[in-house]
Design an enzyme around this catalytic site. Structure first.
Site, mmCIF file in Angstrom:
data_model
loop_
_atom_site.group_PDB
_atom_site.id
_atom_site.type_symbol
_atom_site.label_atom_id
_atom_site.label_comp_id
_atom_site.label_asym_id
_atom_site.label_seq_id
_atom_site.Cartn_x
_atom_site.Cartn_y
_atom_site.Cartn_z
ATOM 1 C CG ASP A 98 46.272 -21.425 68.024
ATOM 2 O OD1 ASP A 98 45.035 -21.491 68.152
ATOM 3 O OD2 ASP A 98 47.059 -21.337 68.991
ATOM 4 C CE LYS B 74 37.156 -28.576 67.867
ATOM 5 N NZ LYS B 74 37.859 -27.333 67.514
ATOM 6 C CG ASN C 237 46.384 -16.340 57.872
ATOM 7 O OD1 ASN C 237 45.348 -15.691 57.766
ATOM 8 N ND2 ASN C 237 46.723 -16.974 58.990
#
EC number: 6.3.3.3
Length: 227
Positions: free
Chosen positions: A13, A38, A180
């Site tokens: 995450d 993946k 972020n």
């Protein structure tokens, strides 16, 4: 001959899928034939009673890749648990041979391949008599890493520990991306400076809700290596 890179992170995450999608999007918008792969996905979506590899679907949507996203994932599990536990719960044997074969198939269709890992770097993929760790897959595919980390408090510790583990397994890391990132946050600013000094690696940033990855195309292409 295709070129590849592996996207992993300091933890789950952290934003691997988001960063992966932006990287693939940037290359494809530059008319570079970049694909996505993946090995194992857990926590898949169920849409109209069909299992869907959500991470792959997200990358396909952002990067405008046509086709069925499930085809670029070797193993898809519904339960949102570690891959080794998902395999155990579903009585599925995860095969390194299948992973390599599927990866090579994607390589034959593209010039660049962006591979997304599962969880953080210390991730058991299959843990029975045969044991497969995420690092085993990276070494088998013989491609370098771009490491995604958080920007905030604890980023230095998590990033350095992850890099030490990767180094122990003799895998190359080309760069770090802080996700972020807030350009007005003194912690984020300092973390970037310290990590660049401590690692001697280029440290890039991705601000929250960015629709593009802040890496020059020429530099981004250099992080991919021949397979």
């Amino acid at each position: 001959m295709a070129k590849g890179v592996f996207i992993t992170a300091t933890n789950t995450d952290i934003g691997k899928t988001y960063i992966t999608a932006l990287i693939v999007k940037k290359l494809r918008e530059a008319n570079i034939n970049c694909g996505y792969y993946k090995a194992v996905l857990s926590g898949a979506e169920i849409i109209n009673n069909n299992i869907v590899a959500g991470d792959a679907k997200y990358v396909y949507n952002v990067a405008n890749i046509k086709g069925n996203p499930n085809k670029c994932v070797s193993y898809i599990f519904e339960q949102p648990v570690s891959p080794h536990l998902a395999a155990k719960l579903n009585n599925v044997h995860i095969s390194m041979d299948k992973i390599v074969d599927d990866f090579n198939y994607i390589c034959n269709e593209h010039d660049y391949i962006t591979v997304e890992g599962s969880g953080g770097i210390v991730c058991p993929i299959y843990y029975d008599k045969e044991k497969i760790m995420l690092t085993d897959i990276i070494k088998k595919l013989k491609i370098p890493i771009i490491l995604v980390s958080s920007s905030g408090l604890g980023s230095i510790n998590g990033t350095i520990l992850t890099l030490e583990y990767i180094k122990k397994h003799n895998i190359t890391v080309n760069s770090i991306i802080l996700n972020n990132y807030d350009k007005n946050n003194i912690i984020h600013i300092d973390n970037r400076i310290i990590l660049e000094e401590m690692t001697n690696l280029p440290v890039y940033i991705c601000e929250q809700y960015s629709k593009d990855i802040d890496i020059p195309l020429k530099e981004l292409k250099q992080f991919y290596d021949f397979i």
